[in-house]
Design an enzyme around this catalytic site. Structure first.
Site, PDB file in Angstrom:
ATOM      1  N   ASP A 100       0.829  -1.207   0.000  1.00  0.00           N
ATOM      2  CA  ASP A 100       0.000   0.000   0.000  1.00  0.00           C
ATOM      3  C   ASP A 100       0.865   1.259   0.000  1.00  0.00           C
ATOM      4  OD1 ASP A 100      -2.331   1.524   0.212  1.00  0.00           O
ATOM      5  OD2 ASP A 100      -2.257   1.561   2.395  1.00  0.00           O
ATOM      6  N   CYS A 155     -16.188  -7.682 -16.487  1.00  0.00           N
ATOM      7  CA  CYS A 155     -17.285  -6.820 -16.012  1.00  0.00           C
ATOM      8  C   CYS A 155     -18.457  -6.867 -17.001  1.00  0.00           C
ATOM      9  CB  CYS A 155     -16.812  -5.380 -15.843  1.00  0.00           C
ATOM     10  SG  CYS A 155     -15.919  -5.094 -14.302  1.00  0.00           S
ATOM     11  N   CYS A 161     -22.043  -1.826  -9.512  1.00  0.00           N
ATOM     12  CA  CYS A 161     -21.284  -0.985  -8.572  1.00  0.00           C
ATOM     13  C   CYS A 161     -21.572   0.487  -8.815  1.00  0.00           C
ATOM     14  CB  CYS A 161     -19.789  -1.283  -8.659  1.00  0.00           C
ATOM     15  SG  CYS A 161     -19.105  -1.161 -10.326  1.00  0.00           S
ATOM     16  N   CYS A 181     -16.061   9.744  -2.851  1.00  0.00           N
ATOM     17  CA  CYS A 181     -16.087   8.377  -2.325  1.00  0.00           C
ATOM     18  C   CYS A 181     -16.087   8.378  -0.794  1.00  0.00           C
ATOM     19  CB  CYS A 181     -14.886   7.604  -2.872  1.00  0.00           C
ATOM     20  SG  CYS A 181     -14.741   5.959  -2.167  1.00  0.00           S
ATOM     21  N   CYS A 208     -16.205   2.241   3.074  1.00  0.00           N
ATOM     22  CA  CYS A 208     -17.464   1.829   2.440  1.00  0.00           C
ATOM     23  C   CYS A 208     -17.139   0.623   1.570  1.00  0.00           C
ATOM     24  CB  CYS A 208     -17.992   2.983   1.593  1.00  0.00           C
ATOM     25  SG  CYS A 208     -19.337   2.545   0.458  1.00  0.00           S
ATOM     26  N   CYS A 211     -19.697  -1.026  -3.242  1.00  0.00           N
ATOM     27  CA  CYS A 211     -19.419  -1.435  -4.625  1.00  0.00           C
ATOM     28  C   CYS A 211     -18.857  -2.854  -4.685  1.00  0.00           C
ATOM     29  CB  CYS A 211     -18.516  -0.426  -5.332  1.00  0.00           C
ATOM     30  SG  CYS A 211     -17.024   0.013  -4.443  1.00  0.00           S
TER      31      CYS A 211
HETATM   32  S1  SF4 Z   1     -20.160  -4.793  -9.914  1.00  0.00           S
HETATM   33 FE1  SF4 Z   1     -18.784  -3.405 -11.014  1.00  0.00          FE
HETATM   34  S2  SF4 Z   1     -16.766  -4.308 -10.788  1.00  0.00           S
HETATM   35 FE2  SF4 Z   1     -18.259  -5.918 -10.310  1.00  0.00          FE
HETATM   36  S3  SF4 Z   1     -18.622  -6.979 -12.249  1.00  0.00           S
HETATM   37 FE3  SF4 Z   1     -20.176  -5.396 -12.069  1.00  0.00          FE
HETATM   38  S4  SF4 Z   1     -19.279  -3.663 -13.156  1.00  0.00           S
HETATM   39 FE4  SF4 Z   1     -17.592  -5.043 -12.727  1.00  0.00          FE
HETATM   40  S1  SF4 Z   2     -19.636   2.373  -3.322  1.00  0.00           S
HETATM   41 FE1  SF4 Z   2     -17.430   2.277  -3.755  1.00  0.00          FE
HETATM   42  S2  SF4 Z   2     -16.996   4.131  -4.922  1.00  0.00           S
HETATM   43 FE2  SF4 Z   2     -18.983   4.416  -3.959  1.00  0.00          FE
HETATM   44  S3  SF4 Z   2     -18.591   5.482  -2.052  1.00  0.00           S
HETATM   45 FE3  SF4 Z   2     -18.590   3.295  -1.594  1.00  0.00          FE
HETATM   46  S4  SF4 Z   2     -16.435   2.682  -1.776  1.00  0.00           S
HETATM   47 FE4  SF4 Z   2     -16.630   4.664  -2.792  1.00  0.00          FE
END
Ligand code: SF4
Ligand code: SF4
Length: 315
Positions: A100, A155, A161, A181, A208, A211
Protein backbone atom coordinates in the site's frame (compact mmCIF):
# COMPACT_ATOMS: atom_id res chain seq x y z
CA UNK A 1 -2.99 11.53 -15.44
CA UNK A 2 -6.38 13.06 -16.28
CA UNK A 3 -7.64 11.75 -12.96
CA UNK A 4 -4.92 13.73 -11.16
CA UNK A 5 -5.21 16.76 -13.40
CA UNK A 6 -8.92 16.94 -12.68
CA UNK A 7 -8.19 16.91 -8.94
CA UNK A 8 -10.11 13.67 -8.32
CA UNK A 9 -7.50 12.55 -5.78
CA UNK A 10 -8.83 15.23 -3.41
CA UNK A 11 -6.40 15.91 -0.56
CA UNK A 12 -4.32 12.81 -1.34
CA UNK A 13 -1.39 14.91 -2.54
CA UNK A 14 1.00 11.97 -2.26
CA UNK A 15 -0.60 10.54 -5.39
CA UNK A 16 0.46 13.51 -7.47
CA UNK A 17 3.81 13.93 -5.75
CA UNK A 18 5.47 10.75 -6.96
CA UNK A 19 5.10 11.47 -10.67
CA UNK A 20 6.91 9.02 -12.95
CA UNK A 21 8.17 6.87 -10.12
CA UNK A 22 4.65 5.49 -9.80
CA UNK A 23 4.70 3.97 -13.24
CA UNK A 24 8.43 3.18 -13.53
CA UNK A 25 9.49 0.70 -10.86
CA UNK A 26 13.23 1.01 -11.61
CA UNK A 27 13.06 4.65 -10.58
CA UNK A 28 11.71 3.64 -7.21
CA UNK A 29 14.23 0.89 -6.57
CA UNK A 30 17.23 1.11 -8.89
CA UNK A 31 18.04 -2.18 -10.59
CA UNK A 32 14.47 -3.49 -10.49
CA UNK A 33 13.80 -5.90 -13.33
CA UNK A 34 10.65 -7.66 -12.16
CA UNK A 35 7.81 -7.06 -9.76
CA UNK A 36 6.21 -9.99 -7.96
CA UNK A 37 2.60 -9.12 -7.10
CA UNK A 38 0.84 -11.02 -4.36
CA UNK A 39 -2.63 -10.97 -2.86
CA UNK A 40 -3.95 -11.97 0.55
CA UNK A 41 -7.61 -12.62 1.37
CA UNK A 42 -8.88 -10.62 4.33
CA UNK A 43 -12.56 -11.41 4.86
CA UNK A 44 -12.84 -12.78 8.41
CA UNK A 45 -15.05 -15.80 9.03
CA UNK A 46 -16.58 -14.36 12.20
CA UNK A 47 -17.87 -11.08 10.80
CA UNK A 48 -21.53 -10.05 11.06
CA UNK A 49 -23.17 -9.89 7.65
CA UNK A 50 -22.56 -6.41 6.20
CA UNK A 51 -26.18 -5.99 5.05
CA UNK A 52 -27.45 -6.56 8.58
CA UNK A 53 -25.25 -3.72 9.82
CA UNK A 54 -25.97 -1.40 6.90
CA UNK A 55 -29.70 -1.92 7.41
CA UNK A 56 -29.55 -1.06 11.10
CA UNK A 57 -29.06 2.71 11.55
CA UNK A 58 -28.17 2.25 15.22
CA UNK A 59 -25.00 0.32 14.29
CA UNK A 60 -21.80 1.66 12.77
CA UNK A 61 -20.46 0.07 9.61
CA UNK A 62 -16.69 -0.38 9.32
CA UNK A 63 -15.20 -1.48 6.02
CA UNK A 64 -14.38 -5.18 6.29
CA UNK A 65 -10.68 -4.72 5.61
CA UNK A 66 -10.36 -2.68 8.81
CA UNK A 67 -12.19 -4.70 11.48
CA UNK A 68 -9.08 -6.74 12.30
CA UNK A 69 -5.41 -5.92 12.76
CA UNK A 70 -3.76 -3.51 10.34
CA UNK A 71 -2.60 -5.61 7.41
CA UNK A 72 0.52 -3.67 6.51
CA UNK A 73 2.79 -5.43 9.01
CA UNK A 74 1.30 -8.86 8.29
CA UNK A 75 1.74 -8.48 4.54
CA UNK A 76 5.24 -7.06 4.88
CA UNK A 77 6.42 -9.98 7.00
CA UNK A 78 4.90 -12.42 4.46
CA UNK A 79 6.77 -10.69 1.65
CA UNK A 80 9.95 -10.91 3.71
CA UNK A 81 9.36 -14.66 4.12
CA UNK A 82 8.79 -14.99 0.39
CA UNK A 83 12.07 -13.17 -0.32
CA UNK A 84 13.92 -15.48 2.07
CA UNK A 85 12.44 -18.53 0.34
CA UNK A 86 13.49 -17.21 -3.06
CA UNK A 87 16.95 -16.40 -1.71
CA UNK A 88 17.38 -20.04 -0.70
CA UNK A 89 16.91 -20.99 -4.34
CA UNK A 90 18.71 -18.16 -6.11
CA UNK A 91 21.28 -16.93 -3.61
CA UNK A 92 21.41 -13.29 -2.49
CA UNK A 93 19.44 -10.87 -4.64
CA UNK A 94 18.26 -7.29 -4.43
CA UNK A 95 14.66 -6.63 -3.48
CA UNK A 96 12.32 -4.28 -1.71
CA UNK A 97 8.88 -5.04 -0.35
CA UNK A 98 5.97 -2.62 -0.76
CA UNK A 99 2.55 -2.67 0.84
CA UNK A 100 0.00 0.00 0.00
CA UNK A 101 2.85 2.35 -0.78
CA UNK A 102 1.97 5.69 -2.37
CA UNK A 103 4.43 5.59 -5.28
CA UNK A 104 3.47 2.03 -6.31
CA UNK A 105 0.67 1.54 -8.85
CA UNK A 106 -0.27 -1.71 -7.20
CA UNK A 107 -3.52 -2.46 -9.01
CA UNK A 108 -1.96 -1.99 -12.44
CA UNK A 109 1.00 -4.15 -11.42
CA UNK A 110 -1.31 -6.85 -10.08
CA UNK A 111 -3.31 -6.81 -13.30
CA UNK A 112 -0.12 -7.06 -15.35
CA UNK A 113 0.98 -9.98 -13.17
CA UNK A 114 -2.13 -11.91 -14.07
CA UNK A 115 -3.82 -11.57 -10.67
CA UNK A 116 -7.06 -10.31 -12.15
CA UNK A 117 -8.64 -7.31 -13.84
CA UNK A 118 -9.48 -3.85 -12.60
CA UNK A 119 -13.25 -3.64 -12.25
CA UNK A 120 -15.46 -0.67 -13.01
CA UNK A 121 -15.26 0.22 -9.30
CA UNK A 122 -11.46 0.41 -9.73
CA UNK A 123 -10.65 -2.52 -7.41
CA UNK A 124 -8.82 -5.59 -8.63
CA UNK A 125 -11.04 -8.64 -9.20
CA UNK A 126 -9.73 -12.17 -9.32
CA UNK A 127 -12.05 -14.56 -11.18
CA UNK A 128 -11.63 -17.21 -8.45
CA UNK A 129 -11.49 -14.98 -5.39
CA UNK A 130 -13.51 -11.81 -5.97
CA UNK A 131 -12.01 -8.62 -4.60
CA UNK A 132 -11.75 -8.94 -0.81
CA UNK A 133 -7.98 -9.11 -0.66
CA UNK A 134 -4.93 -6.96 0.00
CA UNK A 135 -2.13 -6.50 -2.49
CA UNK A 136 1.61 -6.41 -1.93
CA UNK A 137 4.69 -6.23 -4.16
CA UNK A 138 8.25 -7.45 -4.16
CA UNK A 139 10.48 -5.40 -6.46
CA UNK A 140 13.42 -7.58 -7.45
CA UNK A 141 16.54 -7.43 -9.58
CA UNK A 142 16.05 -11.07 -10.59
CA UNK A 143 15.43 -11.62 -14.31
CA UNK A 144 12.46 -13.89 -13.57
CA UNK A 145 10.32 -15.19 -16.43
CA UNK A 146 7.25 -13.02 -16.88
CA UNK A 147 3.70 -14.21 -16.51
CA UNK A 148 1.97 -13.39 -19.74
CA UNK A 149 -1.40 -14.77 -18.75
CA UNK A 150 -3.54 -11.70 -18.38
CA UNK A 151 -6.98 -12.11 -16.96
CA UNK A 152 -9.65 -10.83 -19.30
CA UNK A 153 -11.97 -8.16 -18.04
CA UNK A 154 -15.23 -9.87 -17.05
CA UNK A 155 -17.28 -6.82 -16.01
CA UNK A 156 -19.18 -7.06 -19.28
CA UNK A 157 -22.40 -5.04 -19.32
CA UNK A 158 -22.73 -5.14 -15.51
CA UNK A 159 -22.87 -1.77 -13.80
CA UNK A 160 -24.12 -2.77 -10.37
CA UNK A 161 -21.28 -0.98 -8.57
CA UNK A 162 -22.00 2.24 -10.43
CA UNK A 163 -25.72 2.04 -9.65
CA UNK A 164 -25.31 1.18 -5.95
CA UNK A 165 -22.70 3.79 -5.03
CA UNK A 166 -24.40 5.98 -2.39
CA UNK A 167 -22.56 9.15 -3.45
CA UNK A 168 -22.34 8.55 -7.22
CA UNK A 169 -18.56 8.48 -6.88
CA UNK A 170 -18.05 6.13 -9.83
CA UNK A 171 -18.54 8.89 -12.34
CA UNK A 172 -17.86 6.60 -15.32
CA UNK A 173 -16.76 2.97 -15.65
CA UNK A 174 -13.27 2.60 -14.13
CA UNK A 175 -13.29 6.18 -12.86
CA UNK A 176 -13.81 6.91 -9.19
CA UNK A 177 -13.87 10.53 -8.10
CA UNK A 178 -12.18 10.12 -4.73
CA UNK A 179 -13.64 13.41 -3.51
CA UNK A 180 -17.10 11.82 -3.62
CA UNK A 181 -16.09 8.38 -2.33
CA UNK A 182 -17.10 7.53 1.25
CA UNK A 183 -13.79 5.76 1.82
CA UNK A 184 -12.00 9.00 1.09
CA UNK A 185 -14.49 11.17 2.99
CA UNK A 186 -14.34 9.09 6.18
CA UNK A 187 -10.66 8.11 6.11
CA UNK A 188 -8.44 10.38 4.04
CA UNK A 189 -10.24 13.71 4.36
CA UNK A 190 -9.04 15.62 7.41
CA UNK A 191 -11.51 18.48 7.54
CA UNK A 192 -15.22 18.96 7.32
CA UNK A 193 -17.28 16.45 5.29
CA UNK A 194 -19.15 18.41 2.60
CA UNK A 195 -22.84 18.55 3.57
CA UNK A 196 -24.11 17.04 0.32
CA UNK A 197 -22.42 13.73 1.25
CA UNK A 198 -23.44 13.49 4.89
CA UNK A 199 -26.88 11.95 4.40
CA UNK A 200 -25.71 9.42 1.74
CA UNK A 201 -22.94 8.30 4.10
CA UNK A 202 -25.64 6.66 6.23
CA UNK A 203 -24.08 4.66 9.05
CA UNK A 204 -20.71 4.09 7.36
CA UNK A 205 -18.20 5.35 9.90
CA UNK A 206 -14.98 4.03 8.39
CA UNK A 207 -14.82 3.30 4.69
CA UNK A 208 -17.46 1.83 2.44
CA UNK A 209 -17.81 -1.57 0.81
CA UNK A 210 -21.01 -1.13 -1.20
CA UNK A 211 -19.42 -1.43 -4.63
CA UNK A 212 -17.70 -4.65 -3.59
CA UNK A 213 -20.71 -6.06 -1.73
CA UNK A 214 -22.82 -5.81 -4.86
CA UNK A 215 -20.20 -7.20 -7.22
CA UNK A 216 -21.27 -10.61 -8.52
CA UNK A 217 -17.65 -11.81 -8.56
CA UNK A 218 -17.53 -11.72 -4.80
CA UNK A 219 -19.62 -14.87 -4.65
CA UNK A 220 -16.25 -16.50 -5.31
CA UNK A 221 -14.57 -14.64 -2.46
CA UNK A 222 -12.64 -16.70 0.06
CA UNK A 223 -12.58 -16.07 3.80
CA UNK A 224 -9.24 -15.78 5.55
CA UNK A 225 -7.71 -18.14 8.07
CA UNK A 226 -5.32 -15.39 9.18
CA UNK A 227 -5.85 -14.83 12.92
CA UNK A 228 -4.63 -11.22 12.66
CA UNK A 229 -7.57 -10.35 10.43
CA UNK A 230 -10.18 -11.69 12.86
CA UNK A 231 -12.69 -9.05 14.01
CA UNK A 232 -11.59 -7.15 17.10
CA UNK A 233 -13.65 -5.31 19.73
CA UNK A 234 -16.83 -6.17 17.80
CA UNK A 235 -15.94 -3.46 15.31
CA UNK A 236 -18.07 -5.19 12.68
CA UNK A 237 -21.35 -4.40 14.45
CA UNK A 238 -21.01 -1.96 17.34
CA UNK A 239 -23.64 0.49 18.49
CA UNK A 240 -22.98 4.01 17.24
CA UNK A 241 -23.73 5.44 20.65
CA UNK A 242 -21.24 3.10 22.34
CA UNK A 243 -18.55 4.05 19.84
CA UNK A 244 -19.35 7.76 20.15
CA UNK A 245 -19.03 7.55 23.91
CA UNK A 246 -15.45 6.22 23.75
CA UNK A 247 -12.98 8.55 25.41
CA UNK A 248 -9.79 9.33 23.51
CA UNK A 249 -7.94 6.85 25.74
CA UNK A 250 -10.47 4.15 24.90
CA UNK A 251 -10.18 4.99 21.21
CA UNK A 252 -6.39 4.70 21.30
CA UNK A 253 -6.49 1.47 23.28
CA UNK A 254 -9.21 -0.26 21.25
CA UNK A 255 -7.77 0.69 17.89
CA UNK A 256 -4.21 -0.25 18.80
CA UNK A 257 -2.72 -2.18 15.88
CA UNK A 258 -5.74 -1.29 13.71
CA UNK A 259 -5.88 0.82 10.55
CA UNK A 260 -8.65 2.86 12.15
CA UNK A 261 -6.22 4.48 14.58
CA UNK A 262 -4.61 6.43 11.78
CA UNK A 263 -7.61 8.69 11.21
CA UNK A 264 -7.35 9.97 14.79
CA UNK A 265 -9.96 10.49 17.48
CA UNK A 266 -11.43 13.71 16.07
CA UNK A 267 -12.18 12.25 12.64
CA UNK A 268 -13.62 9.22 14.42
CA UNK A 269 -16.05 11.46 16.35
CA UNK A 270 -16.78 13.46 13.19
CA UNK A 271 -17.75 10.30 11.29
CA UNK A 272 -19.89 8.88 14.07
CA UNK A 273 -21.66 12.22 14.57
CA UNK A 274 -22.69 12.12 10.90
CA UNK A 275 -23.95 8.55 11.27
CA UNK A 276 -25.91 9.46 14.41
CA UNK A 277 -27.46 12.37 12.51
CA UNK A 278 -28.62 9.87 9.90
CA UNK A 279 -30.09 7.53 12.51
CA UNK A 280 -33.25 7.45 14.59
CA UNK A 281 -34.03 10.54 16.67
CA UNK A 282 -34.27 8.93 20.07
CA UNK A 283 -33.40 10.15 23.53
CA UNK A 284 -30.14 8.22 23.70
CA UNK A 285 -28.66 9.47 20.46
CA UNK A 286 -29.73 13.05 21.23
CA UNK A 287 -28.12 12.79 24.69
CA UNK A 288 -24.89 11.36 23.26
CA UNK A 289 -24.67 14.19 20.75
CA UNK A 290 -25.64 16.85 23.30
CA UNK A 291 -22.79 15.66 25.52
CA UNK A 292 -20.34 16.61 22.76
CA UNK A 293 -22.06 19.79 21.58
CA UNK A 294 -19.35 21.94 23.21
CA UNK A 295 -16.41 19.73 22.30
CA UNK A 296 -13.02 21.48 22.14
CA UNK A 297 -12.69 20.70 18.45
CA UNK A 298 -14.50 22.94 15.96
CA UNK A 299 -14.60 19.97 13.56
CA UNK A 300 -16.49 17.83 16.06
CA UNK A 301 -18.77 20.69 17.17
CA UNK A 302 -19.77 21.43 13.59
CA UNK A 303 -20.70 17.82 12.78
CA UNK A 304 -22.49 17.36 16.11
CA UNK A 305 -24.54 20.52 15.45
CA UNK A 306 -25.43 19.21 11.99
CA UNK A 307 -26.47 15.84 13.45
CA UNK A 308 -28.64 17.44 16.13
CA UNK A 309 -30.28 19.59 13.50
CA UNK A 310 -31.04 16.50 11.40
CA UNK A 311 -32.56 14.70 14.36
CA UNK A 312 -34.65 17.68 15.41
CA UNK A 313 -36.04 17.93 11.89
CA UNK A 314 -37.01 14.26 11.83
CA UNK A 315 -38.78 14.45 15.23
S1 SF4 B 1 -20.16 -4.79 -9.91
FE1 SF4 B 1 -18.78 -3.41 -11.01
S2 SF4 B 1 -16.77 -4.31 -10.79
FE2 SF4 B 1 -18.26 -5.92 -10.31
S3 SF4 B 1 -18.62 -6.98 -12.25
FE3 SF4 B 1 -20.18 -5.40 -12.07
S4 SF4 B 1 -19.28 -3.66 -13.16
FE4 SF4 B 1 -17.59 -5.04 -12.73
S1 SF4 C 1 -19.64 2.37 -3.32
FE1 SF4 C 1 -17.43 2.28 -3.75
S2 SF4 C 1 -17.00 4.13 -4.92
FE2 SF4 C 1 -18.98 4.42 -3.96
S3 SF4 C 1 -18.59 5.48 -2.05
FE3 SF4 C 1 -18.59 3.29 -1.59
S4 SF4 C 1 -16.44 2.68 -1.78
FE4 SF4 C 1 -16.63 4.66 -2.79
Amino acid sequence: MNWLNNGMHGEMEYMARHGNRRSRPAELRPGTLRVISVRMDYLPTDTVDSDIVLDNPELGFVSRYATGRDYHKVMRSRLQKLASRIEKETGPFGYRAFVDSAPVLEKALARNSGLGWIGKHSNLINPKAGSWFFLGELYTDLPLPTDDEFSNNHCGSCKSCIDICPTAAIIAPYQVDARRCISYLTIELKGSIPEEFRAPIGNRIYGCDDCQLVCPWNRFAQTTAEADFATRHRLDSSSLIDLFNWTEEEFLKRTEGSAIRRIGYLSWLRNIAVALGNGPANENSMAALEARRDHDSELVREHVAWALEQLSQSN
